[in-house]
Scaffold this active site. Structure first.
Site, PDB file in Angstrom:
ATOM      1  N   HIS A   1      19.213 106.869  62.048  1.00 52.54           N
ATOM      2  CA  HIS A   1      20.222 106.195  61.897  1.00 52.54           C
ATOM      3  C   HIS A   1      21.492 107.362  62.379  1.00 52.54           C
ATOM      4  CE1 HIS A   1      19.110 102.896  58.967  1.00 52.54           C
ATOM      5  NE2 HIS A   1      18.117 104.083  58.660  1.00 52.54           N
TER       6      HIS A   1
ATOM      7  N   GLY B   1      19.718 101.845  56.192  1.00 55.95           N
ATOM      8  CA  GLY B   1      21.323 102.311  56.452  1.00 55.95           C
ATOM      9  C   GLY B   1      22.129 102.567  55.531  1.00 55.95           C
TER      10      GLY B   1
ATOM     11  N   CYS C   1      21.158  96.528  55.126  1.00 58.75           N
ATOM     12  CA  CYS C   1      20.173  97.421  55.590  1.00 58.75           C
ATOM     13  C   CYS C   1      19.903  98.564  54.619  1.00 58.75           C
ATOM     14  CB  CYS C   1      20.551  98.159  56.709  1.00 58.75           C
ATOM     15  SG  CYS C   1      19.263  99.461  57.944  1.00 58.75           S
TER      16      CYS C   1
ATOM     17  N   CYS D   1      11.670  99.761  56.432  1.00 56.63           N
ATOM     18  CA  CYS D   1      13.010  98.750  55.986  1.00 56.63           C
ATOM     19  C   CYS D   1      13.223  98.828  54.615  1.00 56.63           C
ATOM     20  CB  CYS D   1      12.724  97.435  56.530  1.00 56.63           C
ATOM     21  SG  CYS D   1      14.224  96.199  56.335  1.00 56.63           S
TER      22      CYS D   1
ATOM     23  N   GLU E   1      21.416  97.085  63.533  1.00 57.36           N
ATOM     24  CA  GLU E   1      20.137  97.145  63.286  1.00 57.36           C
ATOM     25  C   GLU E   1      19.286  97.529  64.886  1.00 57.36           C
ATOM     26  OE1 GLU E   1      17.221  96.521  60.547  1.00 57.36           O
ATOM     27  OE2 GLU E   1      18.636  95.619  58.986  1.00 57.36           O
TER      28      GLU E   1
END
Length: 271
Positions: free
Chosen positions: A155, A217, A214, A77, A205
């Site tokens: 993703h 992301g 994110c 993350c 998410e």
């Protein structure tokens, strides 16, 4: 159990310092998936997008383990790792402005921007993305094309000419994230190109739902936009919680993310 609440652009997590022996012993006796669900509940717990453990590492300055709000464990993350760097420096566990953090997606290098002993911004070398084009059928509709980008976690980036409503993001994000096309699930990004230097991104998410930001992301969307010839190498990614600066160096095939990390409060939770 003592905890620290921090966020990166509103992507908030509960952080537990497992360098403390008593806390480490407590964590070792706890079922972590259930703990993450309990603490993340915004009505009956502390409230967060998940739980992050800051642990000693034999290979780096620290190890980060992250559990989503639904109890599933994530590989990486971007927003959380910036907060880990901030905590390590400001707590005195490491007084270097260059840190190495072990994750399930490999060891990440952090560069801290420090002013008067406070970490204001953190740059993270996010590594090399793996990019492919793909498509899927959603509830019997025509095939939807997307760009698959792995930033250490998966993703699916969808480019939209128009903005989606929050209800549409929640509905489509849930359907795509749990689609059989992705046996382990995926994070979902809905991206809109403003100009060659700016992207707008909304994120669903995996394991948490719609979030304000994110980091991985934002990187995935930025790389996909560059690969499609829509943007330059360096761009600002606008998320509901704020902005991240993403730089994709196509020569080295490396992505760097820069953004803030904010401590909210500290406390104790009775388990």
């Amino acid at each position: 159990m003592q905890f620290i609440k921090m966020h990166g652009l509103g992507n908030d997590y509960i952080y537990v310092d497992c360098f403390d022996p008593n806390t480490a012993d407590l964590i070792a006796q706890t079922e972590l998936s259930s703990l993450a669900q309990q603490l993340s509940d915004r009505h009956f717990g502390i409230g967060s997008d998940g739980l992050v453990l800051i642990l000693p590492s034999a290979e780096a300055d620290a190890q980060m383990r992250i559990f989503n709000a639904d109890g599933s464990e994530a590989q990486m993350c971007g927003n959380a790792i910036r907060c880990v760097g901030k905590y390590l420096y400001e707590s005195g566990l490491s007084l270097r402005s260059r840190l190495f953090i072990e994750t399930f997606a490999g060891i990440k290098t952090l560069t801290l921007q420090v002013q008067d002993g406070i970490v204001s911004q953190v740059s993270v070398n996010m590594g090399t993305p793996k990019v492919t084009t793909d498509s899927l059928a959603l509830q019997g509709n025509d095939l939807l094309g997307f760009t698959s980008v792995n930033m250490g976690n998966p993703h699916a980036v969808f480019f939209r000419a128009q903005h989606l409503l929050d209800t549409e993001i929640a509905k489509m994000g849930r359907l795509i994230s749990t689609h059989p096309h992705f046996p382990e699930g995926t994070n979902v990004e809905f991206a809109h190109v403003r100009n060659p230097h700016e992207l707008e991104v909304r994120v669903y998410e995996r394991g948490s739902g719609p979030t304000l930001a994110c980091g991985t992301g934002a990187c995935a969307a930025a790389v996909a936009a560059y690969k499609h010839g829509e943007t330059e190498e360096e761009m600002t990614v606008h998320l509901p919680g704020g902005d991240l600066l993403i730089h994709y160096d196509h020569r080295t095939d490396m992505v760097t993310m820069t953004g803030p990390a904010t401590e909210v409060f500290r406390g104790e939770m009775a388990l």
